[in-house]
Design an enzyme around this catalytic site. Structure first.
Site, PDB file in Angstrom:
ATOM      1  N   CYS A  52     -48.172  28.330  18.821  1.00 45.15           N
ATOM      2  CA  CYS A  52     -47.892  26.909  18.700  1.00 45.15           C
ATOM      3  C   CYS A  52     -46.736  26.565  17.560  1.00 45.15           C
ATOM      4  O   CYS A  52     -46.200  25.518  17.760  1.00 45.15           O
ATOM      5  CB  CYS A  52     -49.184  26.078  18.348  1.00 45.15           C
ATOM      6  SG  CYS A  52     -49.770  26.483  16.822  1.00 45.15           S
ATOM      7  N   GLY A  53     -46.749  27.413  16.744  1.00 46.55           N
ATOM      8  CA  GLY A  53     -45.546  27.243  15.542  1.00 46.55           C
ATOM      9  C   GLY A  53     -46.103  26.749  14.473  1.00 46.55           C
ATOM     10  O   GLY A  53     -45.549  26.373  13.555  1.00 46.55           O
TER      11      GLY A  53
END
Length: 278
Positions: free
Chosen positions: A115-116
């Protein structure tokens, strides 16, 4: 509804001999999850237990936490021009009064390991959104020998894996080691969502006296799903990720990795394991 397995032609090479025969493969199809009629997420899954998968996903997202939060779960018309039901689109209707999250293309979905988000943001997101904090009282106390026997019991229950060799599995065991439920899917996260979703619809959340066993590694995503369902123990036959260990330590989850026979590593929550101090 799609089939769990499909047959495909394959060329087999064995010791230089070439033959042609059909092979049984695990099916993989997209499932679109809608919330009150609006698209929310798409996941690649093995068809089957789709309603449980959708419900479990919403538990892990913090949208619902009790079966009373759900008004309905139905298949709806697919994306074909004729409007034919593809059984690949599920719409979850929330009960009156249940808050609907902001659904936009910019949603920060923290359920995937790609997801970062930074580690701290991911940990905070789970801790602040779970409705079922890990709170087994009194705490479970598990003998290592009990844990050691669980992978074989899971493997014996993997019916589709025996035919395809291509599925992940997740199982719920009681604190006494009794198999309560097992689900298979091409995605290990989907298998866990199916378990949690079934528990929600049966009115069994939180799963505060249970053990979750997964057939592969223990990622942050799987640890997060365990915490969101109130599961106190997550065991995996392979390695955990560093963020999974951080989440376990942060939330009080017992995390066991490399569970292979009598050998295992305890990464967090060792107070639930009956360790021989000698």
């Amino acid at each position: 509804m799609g089939r769990v397995t499909e047959r495909r032609r394959t060329i087999r090479i064995r010791d230089g001999a070439v033959s042609t025969r059909p092979d049984t493969l695990v099916a993989e199809e997209p499932l679109e999850i809608r919330l009150n009629g609006k698209p929310l997420a798409i996941t690649m899954r093995t068809p089957g237990d789709d309603f449980a998968l959708a419900a479990g996903f919403l538990v892990s997202e913090g949208v619902i936490g009790d079966r009373a939060d759900v008004r309905s779960i139905v298949y709806c018309a697919g994306a074909t021009a004729e409007g034919v039901n593809t059984y690949n689109v599920v719409d979850v209707g929330l009960a009156t009064g249940v808050e609907v999250p902001d659904i936009t293309l910019e949603r920060n979905v923290y359920t995937t390991s790609s997801c970062g988000l930074c580690g701290k943001a991911s940990l905070d997101a789970v801790r602040t959104t779970t409705r079922h904090p890990v709170a087994d009282a009194p705490p479970l106390l598990l003998e290592p020998a009990l844990l050691a026997g669980l992978p074989d019991r899971l493997r014996a229950a993997q019916r589709v894996f025996d035919r395809t060799g291509g599925l992940h599995a997740a199982a719920l065991f009681s604190e006494a080691g009794e198999l309560m439920d097992v689900r298979e899917d091409v995605g290990r996260h989907n298998a866990v969502d199916k378990l949690v979703g079934r528990a929600l619809t049966d009115g069994r959340l939180p799963l505060s006296r249970s053990i979750l066993l997964v057939s592969g590694r223990a990622s942050f995503e799987l640890a997060q799903k365990a915490v969101m369902a109130g599961i106190p123990v997550l065991a995996a036959v392979s390695a955990p990720s560093s963020l999974a260990v951080d989440l376990a330590a942060e939330t009080g989850l017992t995390l066991v990795g490399f569970l292979r026979g009598p050998s295992m590593n305890v990464y967090a929550g060792e107070h639930r394991i009956a360790l021989d101090a000698g």
